[in-house]
Design a protein around this motif. Structure first.
Motif, PDB file in Angstrom:
ATOM      1  N   THR A  23      27.113  58.865  60.335  1.00 33.00           N
ATOM      2  CA  THR A  23      26.002  59.799  60.521  1.00 33.00           C
ATOM      3  C   THR A  23      25.516  60.287  59.159  1.00 33.00           C
ATOM      4  O   THR A  23      26.180  60.068  58.141  1.00 33.00           O
ATOM      5  CB  THR A  23      26.437  61.010  61.373  1.00 33.00           C
ATOM      6  OG1 THR A  23      27.432  61.741  60.655  1.00 33.00           O
ATOM      7  CG2 THR A  23      26.969  60.571  62.734  1.00 33.00           C
ATOM      8  N   PHE A  27      29.964  61.428  58.814  1.00 31.47           N
ATOM      9  CA  PHE A  27      31.003  61.173  59.816  1.00 31.47           C
ATOM     10  C   PHE A  27      30.975  59.703  60.220  1.00 31.47           C
ATOM     11  O   PHE A  27      29.951  59.183  60.648  1.00 31.47           O
ATOM     12  CB  PHE A  27      30.795  62.056  61.053  1.00 31.47           C
ATOM     13  CG  PHE A  27      31.849  61.856  62.096  1.00 31.47           C
ATOM     14  CD1 PHE A  27      33.137  62.311  61.884  1.00 31.47           C
ATOM     15  CD2 PHE A  27      31.561  61.204  63.278  1.00 31.47           C
ATOM     16  CE1 PHE A  27      34.128  62.126  62.842  1.00 31.47           C
ATOM     17  CE2 PHE A  27      32.539  61.012  64.239  1.00 31.47           C
ATOM     18  CZ  PHE A  27      33.824  61.474  64.022  1.00 31.47           C
ATOM     19  N   PHE A  29      32.139  56.657  62.636  1.00 26.56           N
ATOM     20  CA  PHE A  29      32.621  56.461  64.000  1.00 26.56           C
ATOM     21  C   PHE A  29      32.770  54.982  64.294  1.00 26.56           C
ATOM     22  O   PHE A  29      32.117  54.135  63.699  1.00 26.56           O
ATOM     23  CB  PHE A  29      31.686  57.126  65.024  1.00 26.56           C
ATOM     24  CG  PHE A  29      30.274  56.627  65.000  1.00 26.56           C
ATOM     25  CD1 PHE A  29      29.874  55.583  65.825  1.00 26.56           C
ATOM     26  CD2 PHE A  29      29.331  57.195  64.160  1.00 26.56           C
ATOM     27  CE1 PHE A  29      28.577  55.113  65.809  1.00 26.56           C
ATOM     28  CE2 PHE A  29      28.019  56.736  64.145  1.00 26.56           C
ATOM     29  CZ  PHE A  29      27.637  55.692  64.968  1.00 26.56           C
ATOM     30  N   CYS A  60      30.870  65.133  74.471  1.00 30.01           N
ATOM     31  CA  CYS A  60      31.722  64.722  73.349  1.00 30.01           C
ATOM     32  C   CYS A  60      32.998  64.059  73.843  1.00 30.01           C
ATOM     33  O   CYS A  60      33.389  63.007  73.344  1.00 30.01           O
ATOM     34  CB  CYS A  60      32.096  65.924  72.493  1.00 30.01           C
ATOM     35  SG  CYS A  60      30.785  66.484  71.433  1.00 30.01           S
ATOM     36  N   ARG A  69      36.744  62.985  68.980  1.00 31.37           N
ATOM     37  CA  ARG A  69      36.126  64.311  69.146  1.00 31.37           C
ATOM     38  C   ARG A  69      36.767  65.310  68.191  1.00 31.37           C
ATOM     39  O   ARG A  69      36.080  66.061  67.488  1.00 31.37           O
ATOM     40  CB  ARG A  69      36.252  64.794  70.587  1.00 31.37           C
ATOM     41  CG  ARG A  69      35.591  66.156  70.832  1.00 31.37           C
ATOM     42  CD  ARG A  69      35.831  66.630  72.258  1.00 31.37           C
ATOM     43  NE  ARG A  69      37.214  67.000  72.466  1.00 31.37           N
ATOM     44  CZ  ARG A  69      37.700  68.235  72.307  1.00 31.37           C
ATOM     45  NH1 ARG A  69      36.910  69.217  71.931  1.00 31.37           N
ATOM     46  NH2 ARG A  69      38.963  68.490  72.517  1.00 31.37           N
ATOM     47  N   LEU A  72      35.590  64.654  64.728  1.00 34.83           N
ATOM     48  CA  LEU A  72      34.219  65.147  64.537  1.00 34.83           C
ATOM     49  C   LEU A  72      34.227  66.659  64.315  1.00 34.83           C
ATOM     50  O   LEU A  72      33.573  67.163  63.397  1.00 34.83           O
ATOM     51  CB  LEU A  72      33.342  64.794  65.740  1.00 34.83           C
ATOM     52  CG  LEU A  72      31.917  65.361  65.704  1.00 34.83           C
ATOM     53  CD1 LEU A  72      31.135  64.794  64.530  1.00 34.83           C
ATOM     54  CD2 LEU A  72      31.203  65.087  67.019  1.00 34.83           C
ATOM     55  N   HIS A  75      35.409  67.476  60.924  1.00 33.13           N
ATOM     56  CA  HIS A  75      34.375  67.131  59.947  1.00 33.13           C
ATOM     57  C   HIS A  75      33.296  68.217  59.862  1.00 33.13           C
ATOM     58  O   HIS A  75      32.777  68.504  58.789  1.00 33.13           O
ATOM     59  CB  HIS A  75      33.752  65.788  60.339  1.00 33.13           C
ATOM     60  CG  HIS A  75      32.589  65.383  59.513  1.00 33.13           C
ATOM     61  ND1 HIS A  75      32.728  64.883  58.227  1.00 33.13           N
ATOM     62  CD2 HIS A  75      31.255  65.411  59.766  1.00 33.13           C
ATOM     63  CE1 HIS A  75      31.528  64.623  57.739  1.00 33.13           C
ATOM     64  NE2 HIS A  75      30.619  64.930  58.646  1.00 33.13           N
ATOM     65  N   VAL A  88      27.116  69.718  66.212  1.00 31.79           N
ATOM     66  CA  VAL A  88      27.711  68.729  67.115  1.00 31.79           C
ATOM     67  C   VAL A  88      26.602  67.981  67.857  1.00 31.79           C
ATOM     68  O   VAL A  88      26.631  66.751  67.970  1.00 31.79           O
ATOM     69  CB  VAL A  88      28.691  69.390  68.107  1.00 31.79           C
ATOM     70  CG1 VAL A  88      29.148  68.395  69.162  1.00 31.79           C
ATOM     71  CG2 VAL A  88      29.881  69.983  67.374  1.00 31.79           C
ATOM     72  N   GLU A  91      25.009  65.397  65.613  1.00 35.74           N
ATOM     73  CA  GLU A  91      25.887  64.241  65.406  1.00 35.74           C
ATOM     74  C   GLU A  91      25.897  63.329  66.630  1.00 35.74           C
ATOM     75  O   GLU A  91      25.822  62.106  66.502  1.00 35.74           O
ATOM     76  CB  GLU A  91      27.326  64.697  65.107  1.00 35.74           C
ATOM     77  CG  GLU A  91      27.466  65.495  63.842  1.00 35.74           C
ATOM     78  CD  GLU A  91      27.230  64.702  62.586  1.00 35.74           C
ATOM     79  OE1 GLU A  91      27.912  63.685  62.372  1.00 35.74           O
ATOM     80  OE2 GLU A  91      26.361  65.111  61.796  1.00 35.74           O
TER      81      GLU A  91
END
Length: 105
Positions: A23, A27, A29, A60, A69, A72, A75, A88, A91
Motif C-alpha cells: 500500500t 504495508f 500484503f 479486515c 490483520r 496491519l 503498521h 484502516v 488500507e
C-alpha cells in the motif's frame, strides 16, 4: 527428476493464486487470490457501505485473516497506541485494488 518438476509446478500454481502488493503507506500484503470470494465478506462490505464503522473490523478479519490483520494494525498504530479507523479503511481499499490489479498481470 519428474517428482522435482511436479513439486515445482505445484508451487508455481500455488504462488500464482496469491495477490501480493504494498500500500502507499508501505504495508506489504500477500493473500490468497480467492480471499474475496466470500459471501460473508460481501455482507460485511455492504454493512460498511452503510457507514457502519464496526463492519470494518469484520471486513479486515474476513479479508486478511487474523495474522495479517494484526500486522496491519501494528503498521498503522499511532504513537498514542490507537489504530485509526480511517487509516484502516484506506488500507483495505488499496488492498482490494490490488486484487483488481492481480488479474491484469
Amino acid at each position: 527428476m519428474r517428482i522435482e518438476q511436479a513439486q515445482t509446478t505445484r508451487e508455481a500454481v500455488r504462488e500464482a493464486r496469491r495477490v501480493k502488493g504494498t500500500t502507499t503507506s508501505g504495508f506489504c500484503f500477500d493473500l490468497p487470490a480467492d480471499a474475496i470470494d466470500n459471501m460473508e465478506l460481501v455482507d460485511a462490505l455492504a454493512d460498511a457501505q452503510d457507514d457502519n464503522p464496526i463492519a470494518i473490523s469484520r471486513v479486515c478479519r474476513l479479508l486478511l485473516g487474523e495474522g495479517v490483520r494484526k500486522a496491519l494494525y501494528a503498521h498503522l498504530r499511532t504513537p498514542e497506541g490507537r489504530v485509526p479507523v480511517e487509516a484502516v479503511s484506506r488500507e483495505i481499499l488499496e488492498i482490494f485494488a490490488g486484487f483488481g490489479q492481480a488479474g491484469k498481470n
